[in-house]
Design an enzyme around this catalytic site. Structure first.
Site, short mmCIF file in Angstrom:
data_model
loop_
_atom_site.label_atom_id
_atom_site.label_comp_id
_atom_site.label_asym_id
_atom_site.label_seq_id
_atom_site.Cartn_x
_atom_site.Cartn_y
_atom_site.Cartn_z
NE ARG A 239 6.12 3.61 5.42
CZ ARG A 239 5.27 3.38 4.64
NH1 ARG A 239 5.10 2.76 3.96
NH2 ARG A 239 3.79 4.13 4.97
CD GLU A 268 11.17 6.65 1.02
OE1 GLU A 268 11.22 5.16 1.15
OE2 GLU A 268 10.01 6.45 1.62
CG HIS A 286 7.71 5.03 -0.90
ND1 HIS A 286 7.70 5.08 0.22
CD2 HIS A 286 6.24 4.59 -1.27
CE1 HIS A 286 6.46 5.04 1.07
NE2 HIS A 286 5.98 4.07 0.41
C1 GLV Z 1 2.26 4.10 0.90
O1 GLV Z 1 3.41 3.57 1.35
C2 GLV Z 1 2.01 3.63 2.01
O2 GLV Z 1 1.74 3.38 3.49
O3 GLV Z 1 0.44 3.30 2.03
C1 GLV Z 2 3.78 8.15 1.95
O1 GLV Z 2 3.69 7.46 2.09
C2 GLV Z 2 4.47 9.63 1.91
O2 GLV Z 2 5.81 8.91 1.82
O3 GLV Z 2 4.63 10.52 1.42
#
Ligand code: GLV
Ligand code: GLV
Length: 325
Positions: A239, A268, A286
């Site tokens: 993250r 982000e 991501h």
């Molecule tokens: C993606 O980042 C998730 O947490 O599934």
């Molecule tokens: C999922 O993890 C998102 O960031 O939408």
């Protein structure tokens, strides 16, 4: 009458069709990102919400959505959800664990290999028409085989990443809140539990795959980056916020570490623009869980949780059982 739900982001039409068998749907196939106020307005009269990390679920929102009973997050990480607040408001929350473990582990390796072997930097060079001869010292990278792989955060995804290192004859070191069982360590290519400090100072390649929370905020900051080897590769598939991005940019600029592969960023999708000026980074938006099969499985998993929770069954991945009593 069917309960009403909000599907806050665009999603597979098949998932919507399945949800429509159980619920009155409000959808967002244009995929607008709602402000907190818009989300509250859209949730008016809704008992369920299917959302992603872009929706912040906190006490301020829950105080204004009295009919809401369940929030199904389409992600394994749920740092966007204040679980204590959900429990306080008797709102169930769920995530989508396990279905993405192997796909995310695959991607961690893709990013590590691209970063250590400078694949995107070399491709940019080729695309820019700069390749006019082969040279012995062009794009020299770091080997993976035989190297020491460090993993910070050794949950199910971390273990799947470690297991893949067997084919590269790597030694695996890890640090985690708690030590794995001997069986888990053996599955994870005989991963060896070490202190965070030892992990940082010994890893040739370090992969971050731990959940984000106040406790892990800036787990990798200037002090930790200074412990890494100058030849080290850092990969973050966890993250944004786990790494202090400004400190990382400084370390990469001064070549205090060799390179970083990053799938997640502080703030982000608005990442620090200085990342774009660096050559020794591989940057992806991501997408670690983004295989066609896995994103479908995540959508189905979130739908299963919501359907169970709103039809008086226990959601398979309920995060706060206290809220369902
Ligand atoms: C993606 O980042 C998730 O947490 O599934
Ligand atoms: C999922 O993890 C998102 O960031 O939408």
């Amino acid at each position: 009458m069917k309960p009403a739900i909000l599907v806050a982001r665009a999603i597979f039409p098949q998932t919507l069709a399945r949800l429509a068998e159980h619920f009155e749907l409000e959808t967002n196939q244009d995929d607008l990102i709602f402000t907190p106020q818009e989300l509250v307005a859209k949730l008016h009269g809704k008992q369920g919400l299917l959302c992603t990390g872009s929706a912040r679920i906190d006490a301020q929102l829950l105080a204004q959505t009295p009919r809401l009973k369940m929030v199904a997050n389409m992600a394994v990480g749920y740092d966007n959800i204040d679980l204590a607040a959900c429990t306080q408001f008797q709102v169930m929350a769920s995530n989508t664990p396990d279905v993405l473990n192997q796909t995310t582990a695959d991607f961690a390796w893709a990013l590590l290999m691209a970063t250590a072997r400078r694949i995107t930097e070399a491709e940019h060079y080729l695309r820019a028409g700069k390749w006019d001869k082969w040279s012995y010292d062009a794009f020299l990278g770091a080997d993976l085989h035989g190297a020491t792989l460090g993993i910070l955060g050794m949950g199910r995804i971390g273990q799947a990443i470690a297991r893949r290192s067997m084919g590269f004859d790597m030694q695996v070191l890890y640090h985690n809140r708690s030590r794995l069982s001997p069986e888990q360590e053996s599955y994870a290519n005989n991963a060896q539990y070490v202190s965070k400090q030892e992990l940082l100072s010994r890893a040739d390649h370090l992969i971050l795959i731990l959940p984000y929370s106040a406790a892990t905020h800036h787990a990798i900051g200037a002090a930790e980056l200074a412990m890494l080897r100058p030849s080290a590769t850092l990969v973050n598939v966890a993250r944004g916020g786990i790494v202090d991005d400004a400190a990382l940019i400084a370390a990469l600029r001064q070549n205090k570490i060799a390179a970083a592969g990053l799938d997640v960023f502080e703030g982000e999708p608005n990442l620090n623009p200085d990342f774009l000026t660096l050559k020794n980074v591989v940057l992806t938006p991501h997408i670690a869980s983004a295989s066609a099969a896995t994103r479908r499985a995540m959508a189905n998993c979130a739908a299963d949780n919501l359907i169970a929770g709103l039809t008086h069954q226990r959601p398979p991945h309920l995060l706060n059982p206290e809220a369902s009593s």
